[in-house]
Design an enzyme around this catalytic site. Structure first.
Site, mmCIF file in Angstrom:
data_model
loop_
_atom_site.group_PDB
_atom_site.id
_atom_site.type_symbol
_atom_site.label_atom_id
_atom_site.label_comp_id
_atom_site.label_asym_id
_atom_site.label_seq_id
_atom_site.Cartn_x
_atom_site.Cartn_y
_atom_site.Cartn_z
ATOM 1 N N LYS A 115 0.836 -1.225 0.000
ATOM 2 C CA LYS A 115 0.000 0.000 0.000
ATOM 3 C C LYS A 115 0.864 1.266 0.000
ATOM 4 C CE LYS A 115 -3.712 -2.225 2.502
ATOM 5 N NZ LYS A 115 -4.121 -2.444 3.865
ATOM 6 N N LYS A 191 -12.392 -15.265 9.940
ATOM 7 C CA LYS A 191 -12.497 -14.840 11.330
ATOM 8 C C LYS A 191 -13.481 -13.664 11.448
ATOM 9 C CE LYS A 191 -9.365 -12.963 14.722
ATOM 10 N NZ LYS A 191 -8.009 -12.543 15.040
ATOM 11 N N LYS A 194 -13.581 -6.857 13.042
ATOM 12 C CA LYS A 194 -14.182 -5.533 13.183
ATOM 13 C C LYS A 194 -14.084 -4.742 11.883
ATOM 14 C CE LYS A 194 -10.085 -4.080 15.802
ATOM 15 N NZ LYS A 194 -9.570 -3.550 17.052
#
Ligand code: TRP
Length: 328
Positions: A115, A191, A194
């Site tokens: 990134k 998983k 959030k």
């Protein structure tokens, strides 16, 4: 060691909404560990700014997370619950440790993706090492995703000790015994996270009961139609794990309990079990939040306590590397 107890350090970021996975997989275990160890539980807000944050939102979330630690059952008299940014030693030690860490080591960290990366994100694992080493932690409860960072922490500590003598305790990972790994409700191969784009995959700790029930009713299962605890039915297996973590039951008990009953009965039962755990937690967060003076006093007292222990290590390290003595 602090007194006759081993030292434990762990931290969570206040970024994103914490999920049921964060609670059952981490926070709940922290509470059980707090009798056995001298614990430092930090809200690691300095790590959070490696990604751009809205200041007001970060501040609010950090406070909610700190309140949540207490609401979950961590006694702030016994556990040092504090903001990382309130203890300047984290940044000071991180700087020194940066000088004992190789670019190549940081390049290998999987959490660091190409990134467009700021230097803070690149050296994030060194700040994490500083967090842990500052308190001479013996154990660090972490998830699998953080193991690599813990290994790096151990390498840095050993390298430093190799040059200057026994300065740092070399920490061990604490991998939870039951390790409730909670998967996404929409994709049981992933998983529960959030940062999931699909909010139906995750139960957020602050979801209201209706939302929780709705998400469980929509949970992805399979067409087997039987409630069995096996890898071929990952969705059902995940729901059984969640049910077990919330009720304290064992998987085979749950299989017997729901023998011959369908998913339409099981899913809401899991939802109710989750509500019965989260609702009291939410009520407690709300109640504690109203007591501003109390939370403020926890923040102040524990920052001072953390600062005291942090400075002990920091002064030692500064002396070792050759910084001039302070004149008092
Ligand atoms: N990097 C950890 C995470 O994202 C949070 C963290 C920061 C931490 N410092 C720590 C965890 C020290 C354990 C110990 O989950």
């Amino acid at each position: 060691m602090l007194g006759d107890k081993k030292v434990l350090f762990s931290g969570m970021q206040a970024t994103g909404n914490l999920t049921l996975g964060n609670y059952l997989g981490a926070l709940k275990n922290w509470v059980t560990l707090s009798d056995e160890y001298e614990c430092f539980y930090s809200v690691v807000d300095m790590h959070s700014i490696t990604i751009r944050q809205d200041p007001a939102v970060l501040r609010k979330r950090a406070r909610t997370l700190l309140t949540l630690y207490i609401a979950a059952g961590l006694d702030p008299e016994k556990n040092c619950i504090y903001y990382q940014s309130h203890v300047s030693g984290h940044a000071e030690l991180a700087w020194i440790l940066n000088c004992f860490t190789y670019m190549g080591e940081l390049n290998r960290m999987t959490q660091f993706k190409d990134k467009s990366v700021n230097a803070g994100l690149f050296t994030y694992p060194v700040l994490m090492a500083a967090d842990i080493l500052l308190y001479q932690a013996d154990v660090v409860p972490v998830g699998i995703d953080q193991m690599q960072h813990l290994e790096l922490t151990r390498d840095i500590a050993q390298r430093f000790n190799g040059i200057y003598g026994d300065v740092f305790t070399v920490p061990e990972a604490y991998i939870g015994k039951v390790g409730a790994k909670i998967m996404s409700l929409q994709d049981p191969a992933k998983k529960m996270s959030k940062s999931d784009e699909n909010p139906n995959g995750s139960i957020y700790l602050m979801d209201d009961p209706d939302t929780i029930m709705r998400k469980f009713k929509r949970a992805v299962t399979d067409s087997e139609g039987q409630i069995l605890y096996r890898d071929e039915q990952p969705g059902i297996k995940n729901l059984i794990n969640i049910y077990c973590a919330c009720t304290g039951k064992a998987p085979d008990e749950v299989v017997r309990e729901f023998d011959g009953r369908g998913y339409a009965e099981f899913k809401p039962a899991v939802g109710e079990a989750v509500v019965s755990v989260l609702k009291p937690l939410q009520d407690r967060v709300e109640e504690l939040s109203k007591d501003k003076a109390y939370i403020d006093s926890v923040i102040k007292n524990n920052a001072e306590k953390a600062q005291y222990f942090a400075n002990k290590t920091l002064r030692k390290v500064q002396k070792k590397v050759g910084f001039p003595e302070r004149i008092r």
